[in-house]
Design a protein around this motif. Structure first.
Motif, PDB file in Angstrom:
ATOM      1  N   VAL A   1       0.845  -1.185   0.000  1.00 35.38           N
ATOM      2  CA  VAL A   1       0.000   0.000   0.000  1.00 35.38           C
ATOM      3  C   VAL A   1       0.887   1.244   0.000  1.00 35.38           C
ATOM      4  N   LEU A   2       0.383   2.283  -0.603  1.00 35.16           N
ATOM      5  CA  LEU A   2       1.090   3.561  -0.667  1.00 35.16           C
ATOM      6  C   LEU A   2       0.242   4.610   0.030  1.00 35.16           C
ATOM      7  N   PHE A   3       0.801   5.191   1.087  1.00 35.14           N
ATOM      8  CA  PHE A   3       0.067   6.185   1.869  1.00 35.14           C
ATOM      9  C   PHE A   3       0.144   7.545   1.179  1.00 35.14           C
ATOM     10  N   ARG A   4      -1.022   8.059   0.825  1.00 36.40           N
ATOM     11  CA  ARG A   4      -1.170   9.443   0.366  1.00 36.40           C
ATOM     12  C   ARG A   4      -1.838  10.182   1.524  1.00 36.40           C
ATOM     13  N   GLY A   5      -1.052  10.438   2.567  1.00 33.85           N
ATOM     14  CA  GLY A   5      -1.646  10.722   3.857  1.00 33.85           C
ATOM     15  C   GLY A   5      -1.478  12.134   4.373  1.00 33.85           C
ATOM     16  N   VAL A   6      -2.261  12.418   5.413  1.00 33.36           N
ATOM     17  CA  VAL A   6      -2.178  13.674   6.143  1.00 33.36           C
ATOM     18  C   VAL A   6      -2.179  13.371   7.640  1.00 33.36           C
ATOM     19  N   ASN A   7      -1.532  14.237   8.382  1.00 32.92           N
ATOM     20  CA  ASN A   7      -1.667  14.250   9.837  1.00 32.92           C
ATOM     21  C   ASN A   7      -2.867  15.108  10.189  1.00 32.92           C
ATOM     22  N   ARG A   8      -3.697  14.602  11.079  1.00 38.88           N
ATOM     23  CA  ARG A   8      -4.925  15.331  11.405  1.00 38.88           C
ATOM     24  C   ARG A   8      -5.052  15.547  12.899  1.00 38.88           C
ATOM     25  N   HIS A   9      -4.936  16.787  13.317  1.00 40.18           N
ATOM     26  CA  HIS A   9      -5.389  17.209  14.640  1.00 40.18           C
ATOM     27  C   HIS A   9      -6.906  17.410  14.575  1.00 40.18           C
ATOM     28  N   GLU A  10      -7.557  17.223  15.698  1.00 41.00           N
ATOM     29  CA  GLU A  10      -8.960  17.607  15.795  1.00 41.00           C
ATOM     30  C   GLU A  10      -9.015  19.097  16.089  1.00 41.00           C
TER      31      GLU A  10
ATOM     32  N   HIS B   1      -1.875  13.895  17.669  1.00 42.45           N
ATOM     33  CA  HIS B   1      -1.015  12.860  18.230  1.00 42.45           C
ATOM     34  C   HIS B   1      -1.741  12.232  19.394  1.00 42.45           C
ATOM     35  N   TYR B   2      -2.913  11.697  19.075  1.00 41.63           N
ATOM     36  CA  TYR B   2      -3.810  11.123  20.078  1.00 41.63           C
ATOM     37  C   TYR B   2      -4.959  10.461  19.329  1.00 41.63           C
ATOM     38  N   PRO B   3      -5.660   9.547  19.976  1.00 45.75           N
ATOM     39  CA  PRO B   3      -6.826   8.962  19.314  1.00 45.75           C
ATOM     40  C   PRO B   3      -7.900  10.019  19.089  1.00 45.75           C
ATOM     41  N   PRO B   4      -8.532  10.010  17.930  1.00 47.72           N
ATOM     42  CA  PRO B   4      -9.572  11.000  17.648  1.00 47.72           C
ATOM     43  C   PRO B   4     -10.884  10.605  18.308  1.00 47.72           C
ATOM     44  N   HIS B   5     -11.872  11.431  18.148  1.00 48.75           N
ATOM     45  CA  HIS B   5     -13.228  11.059  18.553  1.00 48.75           C
ATOM     46  C   HIS B   5     -13.570   9.734  17.884  1.00 48.75           C
TER      47      HIS B   5
ATOM     48  N   CYS C   1      -1.287   6.877  20.067  1.00 54.93           N
ATOM     49  CA  CYS C   1      -1.547   7.017  21.502  1.00 54.93           C
ATOM     50  C   CYS C   1      -1.412   8.477  21.929  1.00 54.93           C
ATOM     51  N   ASP C   2      -2.096   8.820  22.996  1.00 55.63           N
ATOM     52  CA  ASP C   2      -2.086  10.186  23.530  1.00 55.63           C
ATOM     53  C   ASP C   2      -0.812  10.399  24.344  1.00 55.63           C
ATOM     54  N   LEU C   3       0.305  10.553  23.621  1.00 59.26           N
ATOM     55  CA  LEU C   3       1.600  10.670  24.290  1.00 59.26           C
ATOM     56  C   LEU C   3       2.538  11.534  23.462  1.00 59.26           C
TER      57      LEU C   3
ATOM     58  N   SER D   1       0.339   3.408  16.801  1.00 60.92           N
ATOM     59  CA  SER D   1       1.495   4.265  17.052  1.00 60.92           C
ATOM     60  C   SER D   1       1.607   4.533  18.541  1.00 60.92           C
ATOM     61  N   LEU D   2       2.825   4.373  19.075  1.00 53.15           N
ATOM     62  CA  LEU D   2       3.039   4.521  20.512  1.00 53.15           C
ATOM     63  C   LEU D   2       2.907   5.962  20.977  1.00 53.15           C
ATOM     64  N   GLY D   3       2.939   6.887  20.054  1.00 51.46           N
ATOM     65  CA  GLY D   3       2.893   8.302  20.407  1.00 51.46           C
ATOM     66  C   GLY D   3       3.791   9.064  19.468  1.00 51.46           C
ATOM     67  N   ASN D   4       4.258  10.213  19.918  1.00 49.50           N
ATOM     68  CA  ASN D   4       5.035  11.080  19.035  1.00 49.50           C
ATOM     69  C   ASN D   4       6.060  11.853  19.839  1.00 49.50           C
ATOM     70  N   GLU D   5       7.283  11.904  19.341  1.00 49.30           N
ATOM     71  CA  GLU D   5       8.327  12.774  19.888  1.00 49.30           C
ATOM     72  C   GLU D   5       8.357  12.731  21.415  1.00 49.30           C
ATOM     73  N   ALA D   6       8.454  11.496  21.918  1.00 52.93           N
ATOM     74  CA  ALA D   6       8.566  11.288  23.361  1.00 52.93           C
ATOM     75  C   ALA D   6       9.919  10.686  23.707  1.00 52.93           C
ATOM     76  N   GLY D   7      10.908  10.925  22.861  1.00 51.81           N
ATOM     77  CA  GLY D   7      12.240  10.419  23.131  1.00 51.81           C
ATOM     78  C   GLY D   7      12.287   8.898  23.037  1.00 51.81           C
ATOM     79  N   THR D   8      13.152   8.300  23.806  1.00 55.39           N
ATOM     80  CA  THR D   8      13.288   6.847  23.838  1.00 55.39           C
ATOM     81  C   THR D   8      13.279   6.399  25.295  1.00 55.39           C
ATOM     82  N   GLY D   9      13.079   5.092  25.487  1.00 57.49           N
ATOM     83  CA  GLY D   9      13.077   4.581  26.856  1.00 57.49           C
ATOM     84  C   GLY D   9      12.336   3.267  26.966  1.00 57.49           C
ATOM     85  N   GLU D  10      12.577   2.593  28.064  1.00 55.31           N
ATOM     86  CA  GLU D  10      12.005   1.276  28.276  1.00 55.31           C
ATOM     87  C   GLU D  10      10.486   1.308  28.430  1.00 55.31           C
TER      88      GLU D  10
END
Length: 918
Positions: free
Chosen positions: A285-294, A327-331, A349-351, A396-405
């Motif tokens: 599949v080829l993503f023709r995508g957008v990031n969407r904030h609510e 960067h969170y689950p939508p409605h 995820c909301d992170l 997706s685990l979240g966004n721009e939350a660095g790294t860690g266990e």
């Protein structure tokens, strides 16, 4: 008691997470007008306070948008000290009260109180009995209220804090807004508390495999699958139609449990990573995508279904096929719409803990074991809520939350709970717990290296963010798309982002960071969408639609139709053509194109075309042959255009008498009966775009230091001859010896035409690209219309012009402007053959020029901070460009590619002027 605001626990008193669904059982909608009072600290109002005199506030809603405090925008920086898990004593706290009636016939079933979203932390009481507290703003929370609920009048009290330990996990690039912003509902205690639909598709056999895990014994009825009251254990069903974003086939069903019916929609599809590729139903599949904030300019993150549907329909109509829920689950209703209309979804995820980067990631929650339960809680609630959506093909685990266990723990839990979906995270390209190689804003050169096998060759590559759509732009979309088609491993990306976050403002129309008195703030960086705040498509969205077309149409000696869909053939499209001579239609018809399979191509014969004598273009369009759920028949999906007859060189016989009148300094004053406010002179400046002002070495700063916005002009000499005039000038800025020498050669031509040839030559050090090179002139304000033959109808720039097709267009000067929320260079029309201004002054290119027409100068545009700063003056200002610098995406990403950089070099260009009314 506010101990929960000084700890790491994500909540207390809550029920476990479960899927979002609506059973056919008693429920009471608690949305509407609630009593509200805002306090400056976390203590809030007493639980038993008399609330009859309180204000009213809508739920869903955000209190800053209803006169209680003010919104604040930051991109990375936390608006409070980094002292986790503590937050300031100044913690605005909203107390909500809602009275509601429970009928006697509720049936003694008890109840569940469900909150879909509360920012950022809340505590709840029903009839004075404490239910618990919760964090995780964009995630649902449920409380068992069976012991507190009574027949008749009930009082629900909710205390919401703007800041909490959870705020450290919610540093997303968006407005800081607070309140109960999603739905609140009271449900009769469900008989079937949860279920998990596993609906796989065998692409080789056409067989569906259906298994539904239920929290209590249940039966399934699904007429479309031939199922009636069956136990959904492990069913094999032949001949099912698979679900995809291109053909979103859903089967309606009903789960029955203890007399309760639960409607559900089943989509069969299988997601897998094979041979280093992400595949759905066996196909890359080829993503023709957008990031969407609510977002909504009037209600913030409180969206109604009509707004969500408007987003989905606009995406489908502009060839968007994928959404990352940044960067969170939508409605949850938004995901229902993605299932129904067809969009691939990366559910995030909301992170986000991006602000810890400001201190070298010291204390980052992703690496602190004290935060592990909170991060795992957010991931569990995301997965459990959304697990039954076929549109969700990656977690997706979240966004721009660095790294860690803690991120590893989230991934391991998710993989154990739902091994059917890959796991995404960025930055996670060097982490063993992700299934895709994800990057943000990688330059096209890096994307090509990755496509060739550089770094993690066993993983598919996705640009989870690219092409920052801030203001005028983004550029480079076509370059990226070509790489996605060339290298199978490069599976597309998601433009940042869908919508400008301009909040309604009483003075400015739409406001951005700092417009509401907040400090700190990040200014207009939140104005970075493909649609304007009112959801009007920007030129960037039109360019995206063209760049990602699922059908490529090439018109040259032959016509080539390539089907770039992943699954769908072309039977749903009709192909029509038009022939235009100098922008005027002379013929039209339909092409007979077979239903080309996905990945295939066809070469229908070129239609019989009438002869023409001027420049002629053949345009072929792919349109919907019948209504689709997201657009009517005739909606244009793709188009291609080719020149059939070249332009004829105009005759240039000289005339003895010039139709022009010139001043002593050689400046043109009049052409025929058209008086100029100011004659043409060399211009190198444009009001910087958001991308011009971005990056580590912003071009806008370089241009200002070079003084391009304040050039001074000096006439060296003027030579007059019969029917001719030559003017030599120099343009330079104060404080430097670099200069641009320009020679203007005017010649009178037959037909009352006046030809201008400009030669410009740089002297000195010009070690930077120019914004533009061309001429500037001004006409009387009455020249309020523009007609042109060239690219249009919208604006076009060197690296963002594919959406503009050659044609003949007419607009008012006001319509020529693009209303970017933060004013900047806009409205340039490219490859113009000729233009008529005000119905009087005709300007012809040799062969083409760039055209910009405004009621304000570039300097006015540069000085403006909002559209309301731009006031029409007593002139119409016109730019006639040889070339402009590209746009790039340097506001957050790569700058202009080398081939679109405008270098200072000797140039010659020509224009012809005449009074069109004579």
């Amino acid at each position: 008691m506010t101990d929960y605001l000084a700890g790491f626990a994500p909540g207390a008193g809550r029920l476990g997470p479960r899927a979002a669904f609506a059973a056919r059982s008693p429920r009471i909608d608690l949305n509407g007008r609630w009593r509200f009072r805002l306090s400056p600290t976390a203590a809030g109002a007493p639980v038993d306070a008399d609330f009859s005199g309180w204000d009213e506030l809508p739920v869903p809603g955000m209190w800053q948008l209803h006169g209680h405090g003010g919104p604040a925008y930051t991109n990375v920086t936390y608006p409070f000290p980094l002292d986790p898990p503590f937050v300031p004593d100044e913690n605005p706290t909203g107390d909500y009260r809602r009275e509601f009636e429970v009928p006697e016939g509720w049936g003694g079933r008890g109840g569940v109180l469900r909150f879909e979203g509360v920012d950022s932390c809340f505590r709840a009481w029903l009839n004075g009995r404490e239910l618990g507290f919760s964090m995780g703003s964009r995630l649902p929370v449920e409380f068992d209220v069976s012991g507190a609920l009574v027949a008749g009048r009930n009082v629900l009290a909710v205390r919401v804090h703007q800041w909490s330990p959870g705020s450290y996990l919610e540093d997303q690039d968006m407005w800081w807004l607070s309140g109960i912003f999603r739905d609140v509902v009271l449900l009769a205690t469900p008989v079937l508390r949860d279920f998990f639909v596993h609906a796989d598709y065998g692409h080789r056999t056409g067989q569906g495999r259906l298994r539904i895990e239920t929290s209590a014994p249940a039966t399934l009825t699904a007429p479309g699958l031939g199922l009636a009251d069956v136990v959904p254990g492990d069913l094999r069903i032949d001949g099912v139609e698979p679900w995809s974003a291109e053909v979103p086939r859903l089967y309606d069903g009903v789960l029955r449990c203890g007399g309760e019916d639960v409607p559900l929609r089943i989509g069969f599809r299988t997601v897998a990573i094979e041979d280093g590729l992400l595949k759905v139903n066996g196909e890359r599949v080829l993503f023709r995508g957008v990031n969407r904030h609510e977002f909504h300019p009037g209600t913030g993150r409180a969206l109604d279904e009509a707004t969500m549907l408007a987003d989905v329909l606009a995406m489908k109509r502009h060839n968007v096929n994928a959404v990352r829920t940044s960067h969170y689950p939508p409605h949850p209703r938004f995901l229902d719409l993605c299932d129904e209309y067809g969009l691939w979804v990366i559910d995030e995820c909301d992170l986000e803990t991006h602000g810890f980067s400001r201190v070298g990631w010291r204390g980052n929650p992703s690496a602190d074991p004290r935060w592990r339960d909170a991060l795992l809680d957010r991931m569990r609630r995301t997965v459990e809520r959304d697990k039954n959506h076929p549109s969700v093909i990656m977690w997706s685990l979240g966004n721009e939350a660095g790294t860690g266990e803690n991120l590893r723990a989230m991934a391991e839990w998710t993989r154990g709970r739902d091994p059917s979906r890959p796991i995404h995270y960025e930055p996670g390209q060097d982490a063993a717990y992700v299934d895709v190689h994800s990057r943000m804003y990688a330059p096209v050169e890096e994307v090509e290296r990755i496509g060739r096998g550089d770094r993690h060759p066993g993983l598919p590559f996705v640009l989870c963010e690219y092409a920052h759509a801030m203001g005028n732009g983004p550029g480079l979309l076509a370059e990226y798309q070509e790489l996605f088609h060339t290298y199978p491993r490069c599976q597309g990306g998601f433009v940042w982002e869908w919508i400008d976050h301009g909040l309604a403002h009483p003075e400015y129309g739409f406001g951005y960071g700092g417009d509401f008195g907040e400090d700190p703030h990040d200014g207009p960086f939140v104005i970075d969408g493909l649609v304007f705040p009112d959801r009007t498509p920007s030129p960037g969205l039109l360019e995206f639609k063209k760049a990602v077309e699922p059908v490529r149409i090439t018109v040259a000696e032959s016509i080539v139709i390539e089907n770039l869909h992943d699954f769908r053939d072309l039977a749903h499209l009709a192909f029509v053509w038009t022939l235009e001579e100098e922008g005027t239609e002379v013929a039209r018809g339909a092409l007979d194109v077979p239903p080309v399979a996905a990945g295939g191509r066809a070469e229908p014969p070129v239609p019989a075309l009438p002869g023409t004598g001027a420049e002629t273009w053949l345009t072929v369009r792919a349109v919907l042959a019948a209504d689709e759920p997201w657009a009517k028949a005739g909606h244009e999906v793709a188009w291609g255009q080719g020149r059939i007859v070249p332009a004829q060189a105009p005759a240039r016989a000289h005339a003895a008498q010039s139709p022009g009148v010139f001043g002593d300094d050689g400046r043109l004053l009049r052409v025929g009966g058209v008086h100029l406010v100011s004659g043409p002179r060399l211009d190198l400046w444009r009001a910087p775009t958001g991308n011009d002002a971005g990056g580590p070495a912003p071009h806008a700063e370089v241009w200002r230091r070079a003084g391009l916005h304040r050039l001074r002009h000096r006439v060296i000499d003027v030579e007059r001859a019969p029917g001719a005039l030559t003017v030599r000038t120099v343009a330079a800025a104060a404080g430097h010896d670099r200069a641009m020498f320009a020679t203007y050669r005017w010649q009178a031509l037959t037909g009352d035409r006046l030809r201008l040839t400009v030669t410009a030559e740089p002297r000195g050090e010009w070690d930077f690209p120019l914004p533009r090179i061309g001429l500037r002139l001004a006409l009387p304000a009455a020249f309020g219309t523009v007609e042109w033959y060239g690219r249009g109808p919208g604006e076009a720039y060197p690296d963002s012009h594919r959406a503009a097709r050659i044609g003949r267009y007419a607009m008012t000067v006001d319509q020529m402007q693009t209303p970017y929320v933060f004013p900047q260079e806009n409205g340039h029309r490219a490859d113009v053959r000729w233009a008529v201004l005000g119905g009087r002054l005709r300007i012809e290119g040799d062969p083409v020029f760039g055209l910009t027409v405004r009621r304000w100068t570039s300097e006015d545009l540069d000085a403006a901070r909002h559209l309301t700063d731009l006031t029409p003056g007593d002139a119409v200002h016109v730019n006639l460009d040889l070339a402009q610098h590209g746009l790039g995406t340097a506001a957050c990403g790569p700058g202009v590619s080398p081939r679109h950089r405008l270098r200072a070099r000797p140039v010659t260009f020509g224009l012809t002027f005449r009074d069109a009314s004579l």
